[in-house]
Scaffold this active site. Structure first.
Site, PDB file in Angstrom:
ATOM      1  N   ASN A 199       0.780  -1.266  -0.057  1.00 14.59           N
ATOM      2  CA  ASN A 199      -0.080  -0.116  -0.038  1.00 14.59           C
ATOM      3  C   ASN A 199       0.781   1.217  -0.100  1.00 14.59           C
ATOM      4  O   ASN A 199       0.484   2.250  -0.597  1.00 14.59           O
ATOM      5  CB  ASN A 199      -0.753   0.101   1.368  1.00 14.59           C
ATOM      6  CG  ASN A 199      -1.944  -1.121   1.274  1.00 14.59           C
ATOM      7  OD1 ASN A 199      -1.991  -1.771   0.315  1.00 14.59           O
ATOM      8  ND2 ASN A 199      -3.013  -1.160   1.928  1.00 14.59           N
TER       9      ASN A 199
ATOM     10  N   LYS B  82      -2.894   4.117   4.163  1.00  6.14           N
ATOM     11  CA  LYS B  82      -3.291   5.041   3.182  1.00  6.14           C
ATOM     12  C   LYS B  82      -3.192   6.546   3.580  1.00  6.14           C
ATOM     13  O   LYS B  82      -2.966   7.399   2.921  1.00  6.14           O
ATOM     14  CB  LYS B  82      -4.908   4.796   3.172  1.00  6.14           C
ATOM     15  CG  LYS B  82      -5.239   3.285   2.619  1.00  6.14           C
ATOM     16  CD  LYS B  82      -4.768   3.292   1.124  1.00  6.14           C
ATOM     17  CE  LYS B  82      -5.058   2.000   0.332  1.00  6.14           C
ATOM     18  NZ  LYS B  82      -4.551   1.892  -1.048  1.00  6.14           N
TER      19      LYS B  82
ATOM     20  N   TYR C 159      -3.934  -0.700   7.695  1.00  2.00           N
ATOM     21  CA  TYR C 159      -4.604  -0.298   6.649  1.00  2.00           C
ATOM     22  C   TYR C 159      -4.505   1.329   6.388  1.00  2.00           C
ATOM     23  O   TYR C 159      -4.412   1.957   5.458  1.00  2.00           O
ATOM     24  CB  TYR C 159      -5.918  -1.016   6.137  1.00  2.00           C
ATOM     25  CG  TYR C 159      -6.437  -0.531   5.021  1.00  2.00           C
ATOM     26  CD1 TYR C 159      -6.063  -0.911   3.638  1.00  2.00           C
ATOM     27  CD2 TYR C 159      -7.487   0.265   5.040  1.00  2.00           C
ATOM     28  CE1 TYR C 159      -6.635  -0.539   2.389  1.00  2.00           C
ATOM     29  CE2 TYR C 159      -8.255   0.854   3.838  1.00  2.00           C
ATOM     30  CZ  TYR C 159      -7.802   0.454   2.516  1.00  2.00           C
ATOM     31  OH  TYR C 159      -8.231   1.142   1.391  1.00  2.00           O
TER      32      TYR C 159
ATOM     33  N   SER D 272      -7.465   6.334   0.098  1.00  2.00           N
ATOM     34  CA  SER D 272      -8.800   5.945   0.773  1.00  2.00           C
ATOM     35  C   SER D 272      -9.132   6.828   1.603  1.00  2.00           C
ATOM     36  O   SER D 272      -8.338   7.818   2.225  1.00  2.00           O
ATOM     37  CB  SER D 272      -8.469   4.663   1.449  1.00  2.00           C
ATOM     38  OG  SER D 272      -9.687   4.473   2.336  1.00  2.00           O
TER      39      SER D 272
END
Length: 254
Positions: free
Chosen positions: A107, A155, A151, A138
């Site tokens: 990511n 982002k 996560y 995101s």
């Protein structure tokens, strides 16, 4: 920005939001559409070619976790073939907070490395023509889903990196903006793990709230590309497209 006859590289273009964005892009009469993905999807490639046979679509196997030197080798091959590339879309991502190192590697680190590699060909300090980077981030980069902090943090890192790229455009000639989807109905969000299993039902709980389709997201993604605003922080949520303002709480003054 008119996408007619443009050359576009799209990393992770064959699944979920990426595939629906690709469907919209080929309708814009690109000249060359270069897809870099870890796994080839012949069915999706055939569909894209059928949508617009005039677009030259090519596929290269690419894992964003490879060293920068490997990324440069592949990009050199592409630039040698096409001579020019107008847009790079960085779209690789996973949502699995059980895989901490891999989440960060794909990511964030992989996106940074791919960007670093293409600057070898675009940076105006090296005689390059400049270019445009669209980074898929995101809305969790603004406000974390606290059950998936790894996560969300990955982002947030990409949003920050992209904002810096945009400010460096006068030096490098490379502009950038971030694409930040809200909760979108894709295979990515149907089943995923929370960090340390703090909420085993996190996927179910998210999908119980209003969402958007990947088709809606893909359509708005291409609208953002066509708007071509350096430094824009695009929010793609519930079928809408909005450029948000980043609140500044500190300034380095340099």
């Amino acid at each position: 920005m008119d996408l007619t006859n443009k050359n576009v590289i799209f990393v992770a273009a064959l699944g979920g939001i990426g595939l629906d964005t690709s469907r919209e892009l080929v309708k814009r009469n690109l000249k060359n559409f270069v897809i870099l993905d870890r796994v080839e999807n012949p069915t999706a490639l055939a569909e894209l070619k059928a949508i617009n046979p005039k677009v030259n679509i090519t596929f290269h196997t690419y894992d964003v976790t490879v060293p920068v030197a490997e990324s440069k080798k592949l990009l050199k091959k592409i630039f040698d073939q096409l001579k020019t590339v107008d847009i790079l879309i960085n779209g690789a991502g996973i949502l699995d907070d059980h895989q901490i190192e891999r989440t960060i590697a794909i990511n964030f680190t992989g996106l940074v490395n791919t960007t670093t590699a293409i600057l070898d060909f675009w940076d105006k300090r090296k005689g390059g023509p400049g270019g445009i980077i669209a980074n898929i981030c995101s809305v969790t980069g603004f406000n974390a889903i606290h059950q998936v902090p790894v996560y969300s943090a990955s982002k947030a890192a990409v949003v920050s990196f992209t904002n810096s790229l945009a400010k460096l455009a006068p030096i490098t000639g490379v502009t950038a903006y971030s694409i930040n989807p809200g909760i979108t109905r894709t295979p990515l969000v149907h089943t995923f793990n929370s960090w340390l299993d703090v909420e085993p039902r996190v996927a179910e709980l998210l999908l119980s709230h209003p969402t958007q389709t990947s088709e809606q997201c893909g359509q708005n993604f291409v609208k953002a590309i066509e708007a071509n605003k350096n430094g824009a922080i695009w929010k793609l949520d519930l079928g809408t497209l909005e450029a948000i303002e980043w609140t500044k709480h500190w300034d380095s003054h340099i």
